[in-house]
Motif scaffolding. Structure first.
Motif, short mmCIF file in Angstrom:
data_model
loop_
_atom_site.label_atom_id
_atom_site.label_comp_id
_atom_site.label_asym_id
_atom_site.label_seq_id
_atom_site.Cartn_x
_atom_site.Cartn_y
_atom_site.Cartn_z
N ILE A 150 -40.08 79.61 -18.45
CA ILE A 150 -39.61 79.46 -19.79
C ILE A 150 -40.94 80.58 -20.38
O ILE A 150 -40.29 81.73 -20.98
CB ILE A 150 -39.65 78.48 -20.52
CG1 ILE A 150 -38.55 77.51 -20.07
CG2 ILE A 150 -39.80 78.36 -22.01
CD1 ILE A 150 -38.70 76.04 -20.58
N LYS A 151 -42.06 80.48 -20.31
CA LYS A 151 -43.00 81.32 -20.59
C LYS A 151 -42.72 82.73 -20.33
O LYS A 151 -43.04 83.83 -21.12
CB LYS A 151 -44.27 80.68 -20.47
CG LYS A 151 -45.47 81.73 -20.86
CD LYS A 151 -46.81 80.73 -20.56
CE LYS A 151 -48.13 81.83 -21.45
NZ LYS A 151 -49.10 82.27 -20.37
N ASP A 152 -42.90 82.88 -19.16
CA ASP A 152 -42.68 84.23 -18.50
C ASP A 152 -41.67 85.02 -18.98
O ASP A 152 -41.39 86.08 -19.46
CB ASP A 152 -42.69 84.28 -16.99
CG ASP A 152 -43.58 85.11 -16.21
OD1 ASP A 152 -44.49 85.75 -16.77
OD2 ASP A 152 -43.00 85.98 -15.41
N LEU A 153 -40.36 84.13 -19.18
CA LEU A 153 -38.80 85.07 -19.54
C LEU A 153 -39.13 85.51 -21.13
O LEU A 153 -38.72 86.41 -21.28
CB LEU A 153 -37.63 84.11 -19.05
CG LEU A 153 -37.42 84.01 -17.57
CD1 LEU A 153 -36.22 83.24 -17.40
CD2 LEU A 153 -37.00 85.49 -17.20
N GLU A 154 -39.69 84.49 -21.76
CA GLU A 154 -39.61 84.69 -23.15
C GLU A 154 -40.63 85.87 -23.54
O GLU A 154 -40.27 86.43 -24.25
CB GLU A 154 -40.18 83.32 -23.94
CG GLU A 154 -39.11 82.48 -23.89
CD GLU A 154 -39.30 81.11 -24.73
OE1 GLU A 154 -40.57 80.79 -24.77
OE2 GLU A 154 -38.30 80.31 -25.44
N GLU A 155 -41.87 85.93 -22.65
CA GLU A 155 -42.86 87.11 -22.84
C GLU A 155 -42.10 88.37 -22.45
O GLU A 155 -42.53 89.33 -22.89
CB GLU A 155 -43.97 86.86 -21.87
CG GLU A 155 -44.86 85.71 -22.50
CD GLU A 155 -46.02 85.48 -21.37
OE1 GLU A 155 -46.08 86.17 -20.50
OE2 GLU A 155 -46.97 84.52 -21.83
N SER A 156 -40.89 88.16 -21.61
CA SER A 156 -40.27 89.66 -21.32
C SER A 156 -39.09 89.81 -22.09
O SER A 156 -38.22 90.58 -21.81
CB SER A 156 -39.92 89.39 -19.81
OG SER A 156 -40.90 89.28 -18.87
#
Length: 77
Positions: free
Chosen positions: A26-32
């Motif tokens: 979730i964190k990684d995709l939202e940062e992208s």
């Protein structure tokens, strides 16, 4: 286990992941720039994947360098 829902080009996908890994995803995709609350463009998902792949490749390079340096220190008299 944690269930995630992601919509891409009008198609909704649901996946179930282990809690810690789900939080990381979730964190990684939202940062992208990927949103779990709205429809996502496939090109944004591809960009997110490439960003993660680049990061992974960089980690592999760092690990190989650390192994080489460690090996050099072990073989010196």
């Amino acid at each position: 286990m944690k269930k995630l829902s992601l919509t891409i080009s009008g198609n909704k996908y649901e996946i179930t992941l282990e809690e810690d890994f789900a939080d990381f995803v979730i964190k990684d995709l939202e940062e992208s720039g990927i949103s779990f609350a709205r429809d996502n463009n496939p090109s944004n998902l591809l960009k997110a994947y490439l960003k993660i792949a680049k990061k992974s490749n960089s980690y592999e390079d760092e690990i190989e360098l650390l192994i080489a340096v460690s090996y050099t220190h072990l073989t010196l008299p």
